[in-house]
Design a protein around this motif. Structure first.
Motif, short mmCIF file in Angstrom:
data_model
loop_
_atom_site.label_atom_id
_atom_site.label_comp_id
_atom_site.label_asym_id
_atom_site.label_seq_id
_atom_site.Cartn_x
_atom_site.Cartn_y
_atom_site.Cartn_z
N ARG A 131 1.14 -0.67 -0.40
CA ARG A 131 0.55 -0.12 -0.01
C ARG A 131 0.99 1.11 0.28
N ALA A 132 1.68 0.83 0.34
CA ALA A 132 3.37 2.39 0.66
C ALA A 132 3.18 2.72 -0.75
N ASP A 133 4.09 1.65 -1.46
CA ASP A 133 4.96 1.68 -2.59
C ASP A 133 3.92 1.59 -4.05
N GLY A 134 2.76 1.12 -3.64
CA GLY A 134 1.79 1.46 -4.76
C GLY A 134 1.67 0.49 -5.46
N PHE A 135 2.00 -0.59 -6.27
CA PHE A 135 2.54 -1.70 -6.89
C PHE A 135 2.44 -3.38 -5.42
N SER A 136 3.20 -4.13 -6.19
CA SER A 136 3.16 -5.49 -5.29
C SER A 136 4.35 -6.55 -6.58
N TYR A 137 4.81 -7.45 -6.22
CA TYR A 137 5.66 -8.37 -6.52
C TYR A 137 4.99 -9.77 -6.09
N ASP A 138 5.46 -10.73 -6.93
CA ASP A 138 5.05 -12.70 -6.95
C ASP A 138 7.13 -12.69 -7.58
N ARG A 139 7.37 -13.13 -5.99
CA ARG A 139 8.58 -13.25 -5.88
C ARG A 139 8.73 -15.06 -6.21
N GLU A 140 8.02 -15.77 -6.88
CA GLU A 140 8.13 -16.92 -6.54
C GLU A 140 7.66 -17.70 -6.04
N GLU A 141 6.04 -16.96 -5.94
CA GLU A 141 5.51 -17.02 -4.09
C GLU A 141 4.72 -18.56 -4.61
N HIS A 142 4.01 -18.74 -6.08
CA HIS A 142 2.86 -19.42 -6.33
C HIS A 142 3.63 -20.75 -7.38
N GLU A 143 4.39 -19.98 -7.76
CA GLU A 143 4.84 -20.81 -8.57
C GLU A 143 6.88 -21.50 -9.18
N PRO A 144 7.48 -22.63 -8.54
CA PRO A 144 8.95 -21.82 -8.82
C PRO A 144 9.15 -21.21 -9.93
N GLY A 145 10.17 -20.23 -10.41
CA GLY A 145 10.22 -19.66 -12.07
C GLY A 145 9.82 -18.82 -12.17
N ILE A 146 8.35 -18.38 -11.95
CA ILE A 146 7.22 -17.10 -12.00
C ILE A 146 7.33 -16.06 -11.20
N ILE A 147 7.48 -14.87 -11.65
CA ILE A 147 7.91 -13.63 -11.01
C ILE A 147 6.83 -12.75 -11.62
N CYS A 148 6.46 -11.77 -10.87
CA CYS A 148 5.53 -10.64 -11.67
C CYS A 148 5.91 -9.27 -10.73
N ILE A 149 5.25 -8.36 -11.33
CA ILE A 149 5.16 -7.21 -11.11
C ILE A 149 3.59 -6.83 -11.04
N ALA A 150 3.44 -6.59 -9.99
CA ALA A 150 1.67 -6.12 -10.28
C ALA A 150 1.11 -4.98 -9.85
N ALA A 151 0.38 -4.14 -10.33
CA ALA A 151 -0.04 -2.77 -9.47
C ALA A 151 -2.42 -2.78 -9.81
#
Length: 261
Positions: A187-207
């Motif tokens: 909330r402070a940054d305004g965006f989020s990451y997926d640091r391989e949290e759901h699938e190994p090797g898959i990352i994302c940045i989300a808004a």
């Protein structure tokens, strides 16, 4: 189950049966439905007959199987136009996909989970779980966390309680306390990451996608693999991602999207 029946009665029971058929992912026999359903044989059969008569289910007499009916397809098309962000976001997704060459996901929040309503494949597609029409966990996906970060009060507490907190990878957040701390940062940054949290090797940045009054109506992510980019490299695309989210929100402001649950 008892609580659902008490609150929603006959309609709730019928929807539960539709869920069973949909979850099967293929035409399903009565015996298989009976094994999964809490209802007695006669009750289940009566509901199946009614749903079939109403076009909500289709019955194949030769194979003796049930599948979702075409009436649901009509409902789905209507819902797509009335409640989905996809039609509004389409041209913005096309532009961002062309600019980045990476996979894009558009999602909305649905009863504690993430519903992927649209997707653009990368120039070199990568196999992954998320796809348009699929439902995924919120607590370990970039889009899910981006939306939850802007919930408050009872809505946030309900969403936190709806998470399974299963450990998909070593990076998965497995408690409401850990997730709550992460949401504060997002909330402070305004965006989020997926640091391989759901699938190994898959990352994302989300808004998050905001519409009038600061209400969050969805989220968008740029997704890739650790073989192609690092999180730092993915972060270089953040300005384009945030602009896309803003543009979608502005276009959606004139629409009356329902509040997510």
């Amino acid at each position: 189950m008892a609580q659902t029946e008490k609150k929603d009665g006959t309609v709730g029971k019928a929807l539960e049966i539709l869920d069973l058929v949909a979850t099967a992912g293929r035409p399903i026999r009565f015996s298989d439905l009976l094994a999964q359903s809490p209802h007695p044989k006669a009750t289940l059969y009566r509901f199946l007959q009614t749903l079939t008569n109403q076009g909500m289910l289709n019955y194949d007499e030769e194979r003796q199987t049930y599948s979702l009916g075409l009436r649901l397809v009509r409902f789905a098309h209507a819902a797509w136009g009335q409640s989905s962000l996809a039609p509004v976001a389409s041209r913005h997704l096309d532009s961002l996909a062309e600019e980045t060459g990476e996979t894009l996901h558009l999602a909305q929040f649905d009863n504690g989970q993430v519903l992927y309503v649209d997707k653009r494949n990368a120039a070199k597609p990568v196999e992954m779980f998320a796809a348009a029409g699929k439902v995924g966990p919120a607590y370990c996906t970039g889009v899910g966390k981006a939306m939850m970060a802007y919930m408050e009060g009872e809505r946030l507490e309900r969403a936190l309680s709806q998470q399974a907190y299963l450990k998909y990878t070593d990076a998965t957040l497995t408690s409401s306390d850990a997730l709550r701390a992460e949401l504060e940062t997002i909330r402070a940054d305004g965006f989020s990451y997926d640091r391989e949290e759901h699938e190994p090797g898959i990352i994302c940045i989300a808004a998050p996608i905001h519409s009038g009054g600061g209400r969050v109506i969805g989220a968008i992510s740029i997704t890739t693999t650790t073989d192609r980019r690092s999180l730092a490299e993915l972060d270089e695309l953040r300005p384009r991602l945030l602009k896309c989210a803003t543009d979608i929100g502005e276009d959606a402001a004139a629409w009356q999207f329902p509040a997510y649950n």
